[in-house]
Design an enzyme around this catalytic site. Sequence first.
Site, PDB file in Angstrom:
ATOM      1  N   CYS A 122      46.269  24.483  57.529  1.00 54.87           N
ATOM      2  CA  CYS A 122      45.390  23.576  58.263  1.00 54.87           C
ATOM      3  C   CYS A 122      44.410  24.447  59.034  1.00 54.87           C
ATOM      4  O   CYS A 122      44.332  25.657  58.836  1.00 54.87           O
ATOM      5  CB  CYS A 122      46.190  22.661  59.161  1.00 54.87           C
ATOM      6  SG  CYS A 122      47.081  23.598  60.378  1.00 54.87           S
ATOM      7  N   ARG A 158      51.981  18.436  57.024  1.00 54.79           N
ATOM      8  CA  ARG A 158      52.796  19.644  56.858  1.00 54.79           C
ATOM      9  C   ARG A 158      54.266  19.357  57.154  1.00 54.79           C
ATOM     10  O   ARG A 158      55.174  19.919  56.544  1.00 54.79           O
ATOM     11  CB  ARG A 158      52.242  20.705  57.801  1.00 54.79           C
ATOM     12  CG  ARG A 158      53.151  21.859  57.992  1.00 54.79           C
ATOM     13  CD  ARG A 158      52.632  22.833  58.997  1.00 54.79           C
ATOM     14  NE  ARG A 158      53.664  23.791  59.283  1.00 54.79           N
ATOM     15  CZ  ARG A 158      54.006  24.765  58.455  1.00 54.79           C
ATOM     16  NH1 ARG A 158      53.375  24.879  57.316  1.00 54.79           N
ATOM     17  NH2 ARG A 158      54.960  25.602  58.769  1.00 54.79           N
ATOM     18  N   LYS A 166      56.014  13.628  69.563  1.00 57.08           N
ATOM     19  CA  LYS A 166      55.736  13.700  68.114  1.00 57.08           C
ATOM     20  C   LYS A 166      56.606  14.767  67.458  1.00 57.08           C
ATOM     21  O   LYS A 166      57.185  14.543  66.391  1.00 57.08           O
ATOM     22  CB  LYS A 166      54.265  14.042  67.890  1.00 57.08           C
ATOM     23  CG  LYS A 166      53.915  14.442  66.466  1.00 57.08           C
ATOM     24  CD  LYS A 166      52.444  14.740  66.264  1.00 57.08           C
ATOM     25  CE  LYS A 166      52.095  16.151  66.645  1.00 57.08           C
ATOM     26  NZ  LYS A 166      52.481  17.168  65.641  1.00 57.08           N
ATOM     27  N   ASN A 167      56.733  15.922  68.101  1.00 65.67           N
ATOM     28  CA  ASN A 167      57.414  17.063  67.463  1.00 65.67           C
ATOM     29  C   ASN A 167      58.931  17.003  67.578  1.00 65.67           C
ATOM     30  O   ASN A 167      59.624  17.889  67.088  1.00 65.67           O
ATOM     31  CB  ASN A 167      56.858  18.384  68.006  1.00 65.67           C
ATOM     32  CG  ASN A 167      55.408  18.574  67.575  1.00 65.67           C
ATOM     33  OD1 ASN A 167      54.909  17.831  66.720  1.00 65.67           O
ATOM     34  ND2 ASN A 167      54.738  19.528  68.170  1.00 65.67           N
ATOM     35  N   ARG A 214      49.901  28.791  57.795  1.00 67.44           N
ATOM     36  CA  ARG A 214      51.141  28.010  57.934  1.00 67.44           C
ATOM     37  C   ARG A 214      52.137  28.282  56.796  1.00 67.44           C
ATOM     38  O   ARG A 214      52.516  27.379  56.052  1.00 67.44           O
ATOM     39  CB  ARG A 214      50.860  26.511  58.038  1.00 67.44           C
ATOM     40  CG  ARG A 214      49.788  26.085  59.017  1.00 67.44           C
ATOM     41  CD  ARG A 214      50.135  26.288  60.475  1.00 67.44           C
ATOM     42  NE  ARG A 214      51.218  25.500  60.989  1.00 67.44           N
ATOM     43  CZ  ARG A 214      51.096  24.264  61.464  1.00 67.44           C
ATOM     44  NH1 ARG A 214      49.929  23.670  61.413  1.00 67.44           N
ATOM     45  NH2 ARG A 214      52.140  23.622  61.951  1.00 67.44           N
ATOM     46  N   PRO A 215      52.549  29.526  56.561  1.00 68.68           N
ATOM     47  CA  PRO A 215      53.506  29.813  55.485  1.00 68.68           C
ATOM     48  C   PRO A 215      54.858  29.146  55.738  1.00 68.68           C
ATOM     49  O   PRO A 215      55.132  28.686  56.854  1.00 68.68           O
ATOM     50  CB  PRO A 215      53.641  31.336  55.539  1.00 68.68           C
ATOM     51  CG  PRO A 215      53.285  31.705  56.921  1.00 68.68           C
ATOM     52  CD  PRO A 215      52.240  30.718  57.362  1.00 68.68           C
ATOM     53  N   ILE A 216      55.680  29.094  54.687  1.00 72.29           N
ATOM     54  CA  ILE A 216      57.022  28.512  54.836  1.00 72.29           C
ATOM     55  C   ILE A 216      58.086  29.466  54.290  1.00 72.29           C
ATOM     56  O   ILE A 216      59.192  29.057  53.913  1.00 72.29           O
ATOM     57  CB  ILE A 216      57.116  27.133  54.133  1.00 72.29           C
ATOM     58  CG1 ILE A 216      56.586  27.198  52.696  1.00 72.29           C
ATOM     59  CG2 ILE A 216      56.412  26.064  54.930  1.00 72.29           C
ATOM     60  CD1 ILE A 216      56.738  25.886  51.926  1.00 72.29           C
ATOM     61  N   ASP A 217      57.773  30.760  54.276  1.00 74.11           N
ATOM     62  CA  ASP A 217      58.724  31.755  53.747  1.00 74.11           C
ATOM     63  C   ASP A 217      60.045  31.768  54.519  1.00 74.11           C
ATOM     64  O   ASP A 217      61.118  31.948  53.926  1.00 74.11           O
ATOM     65  CB  ASP A 217      58.088  33.153  53.756  1.00 74.11           C
ATOM     66  CG  ASP A 217      57.593  33.537  55.140  1.00 74.11           C
ATOM     67  OD1 ASP A 217      56.870  32.720  55.764  1.00 74.11           O
ATOM     68  OD2 ASP A 217      57.950  34.614  55.627  1.00 74.11           O
ATOM     69  N   LEU A 218      60.002  31.543  55.808  1.00 76.59           N
ATOM     70  CA  LEU A 218      61.248  31.589  56.597  1.00 76.59           C
ATOM     71  C   LEU A 218      62.153  30.397  56.251  1.00 76.59           C
ATOM     72  O   LEU A 218      63.380  30.505  56.251  1.00 76.59           O
ATOM     73  CB  LEU A 218      60.934  31.604  58.093  1.00 76.59           C
ATOM     74  CG  LEU A 218      60.071  32.781  58.577  1.00 76.59           C
ATOM     75  CD1 LEU A 218      59.821  32.690  60.067  1.00 76.59           C
ATOM     76  CD2 LEU A 218      60.707  34.113  58.212  1.00 76.59           C
ATOM     77  N   ASP A 278      50.336  24.718  71.795  1.00 75.41           N
ATOM     78  CA  ASP A 278      49.719  23.392  71.647  1.00 75.41           C
ATOM     79  C   ASP A 278      48.912  22.988  72.882  1.00 75.41           C
ATOM     80  O   ASP A 278      48.189  21.997  72.826  1.00 75.41           O
ATOM     81  CB  ASP A 278      50.783  22.331  71.351  1.00 75.41           C
ATOM     82  CG  ASP A 278      51.419  22.547  69.991  1.00 75.41           C
ATOM     83  OD1 ASP A 278      52.507  22.004  69.741  1.00 75.41           O
ATOM     84  OD2 ASP A 278      50.838  23.295  69.181  1.00 75.41           O
ATOM     85  N   ARG A 320      46.564  11.489  65.262  1.00 78.98           N
ATOM     86  CA  ARG A 320      47.815  11.960  64.629  1.00 78.98           C
ATOM     87  C   ARG A 320      48.885  12.182  65.687  1.00 78.98           C
ATOM     88  O   ARG A 320      50.073  12.056  65.426  1.00 78.98           O
ATOM     89  CB  ARG A 320      47.567  13.270  63.878  1.00 78.98           C
ATOM     90  CG  ARG A 320      46.672  13.125  62.669  1.00 78.98           C
ATOM     91  CD  ARG A 320      46.692  14.355  61.825  1.00 78.98           C
ATOM     92  NE  ARG A 320      48.072  14.694  61.495  1.00 78.98           N
ATOM     93  CZ  ARG A 320      48.409  15.693  60.680  1.00 78.98           C
ATOM     94  NH1 ARG A 320      47.470  16.455  60.164  1.00 78.98           N
ATOM     95  NH2 ARG A 320      49.662  15.950  60.399  1.00 78.98           N
TER      96      ARG A 320
END
Length: 430
Positions: free
Chosen positions: A120, A96, A24-25, A125-129, A308, A400
């Site tokens: 979640c 996400r 999946k990833n 789960r930030p996205i600053d990077l 995970d 999922r």
Amino acid sequence: MFMERFVIEGGNTLQGTVTIKGAKNSMLPIMAASVLNSSDRNIELFNIPDIIDMHVMKIILESLGLEVVFSNNTLTINTKRLSSYAVSDELMREMRSSIFLMGPLLARLGKVRVTYPGGCSIGPRPIDLHFKGLEALGAEIREENGSIFARAPYLKGAVIHLDFPSVGATENLMMAAVLARGKTVLHNVAKEPEIVDLQNFLNGMGAIVRGAGTDTIRITGVEALGSCSYRIIPDRIVAGTFLMAAAATGGEILVKGIIPSHLDAVVAKMREAGAELEAYEDSLFIRKSKLKGVEKVCTLPYPGFPTDLQAPMMVLLALARGRSTIVESIFEARFKHAYELQRMNARIHIDGRKAYLWGVDKLSGTDVVATDLRAGAALVIAGLAAEGITTVHNIRHIDRGYERLEIDLQKLGAKIQREKGLHEQKAASC
Ligand code: EPZ
């Protein structure tokens, strides 16, 4: 809304062979990267699992104008009608990984509109990077009532040091830099096998990416990318889930169609816990094992123990003789499954990012609630090992990332059925 559930009769050991499907990833960033194809030839992706996240990403790509066909675990994607640069709020909230569209859309169209992907149940789960890296490549990013607009007449190569080896940020920046003018160097990147898979796919499209799997990735921008056919790697997390299910039920199974070296940290820690594992070229075999506690399992970026598999490992250790400690160093709140396991008679004490376990002889079946896909998989494992009946609610989370998990488990001798549930259940308070 109807929520399906698994009803499991515990106490059966797993026996037999299971073949693992694509990761999946790996699939999600590679599906997003298909946007970079400016030829009118199809992209073909093989070994694609039939899971909810694939269907959601398919809908997102179609909403941008792409033609996407899924059949027989193969995706065929045509990008000649790419017509939109905006991912809808609803689709952003649904998954996400829609954030993976930022890099490719900026690179291909010079603009993109997204909203903050929902946090979640495992953390904010930030996205600053992601933003810092895209701005370093020349993107202008502004927020307007919850929407994020990014634009760049063109992207320019840069030297970028990631504060943390974020998997998603590494992938987003790779997909942006392949069409940037000049060279890009990404330092302190994630080294997961899925990053190497993305590099190989991008290079198959004509990109020049080197170094994936090491701390530094070097990219030389090119004018345009074409199509390619690509088979994604097998899912190391699904493979580990089955190995832990066998260990927890005292079973013996062969997990095949995998790359065993992707599970080195997992195999080492399971062996420390008493699991008897044999590695072959494309498979791992686990023998009936007597489990014992381990001093510490600490989740780390690859090649460390994967976050995970922290939840499935917790079930295994909840049934191991003696004490164990788990440290979740990647996500802020990834122990919700522990409260459900406590309701099954597991002896677990949570203190921030640490979980202290004392093994018990038996777990007791009861009603439990999946809070994310890996927690859900762990609760299924607990149900397989427990005495009596366990009902796992909200199994949409599991669907999922696991293709019809109950079918593969039934083939291994598990007594598990999928049933129409009543409505979304609330997890134990934590
Ligand atoms: C990927 O998520 C995986 N998802 C996750 O798998 C996996 O748990 C995670 O990597 C870690 O291995 C996909 O690949 C689709 P990160 P991602 O960016 O990219 C912080 C599953 O179960 N961070 O490596 O979101 C973040 O808060 C899923 O299959 C920032 O601070 O993970 C977290 O604490 C769950 N700022 C840490 O880094 C950022 O901009 C790791 O996140 C980005 C991340």
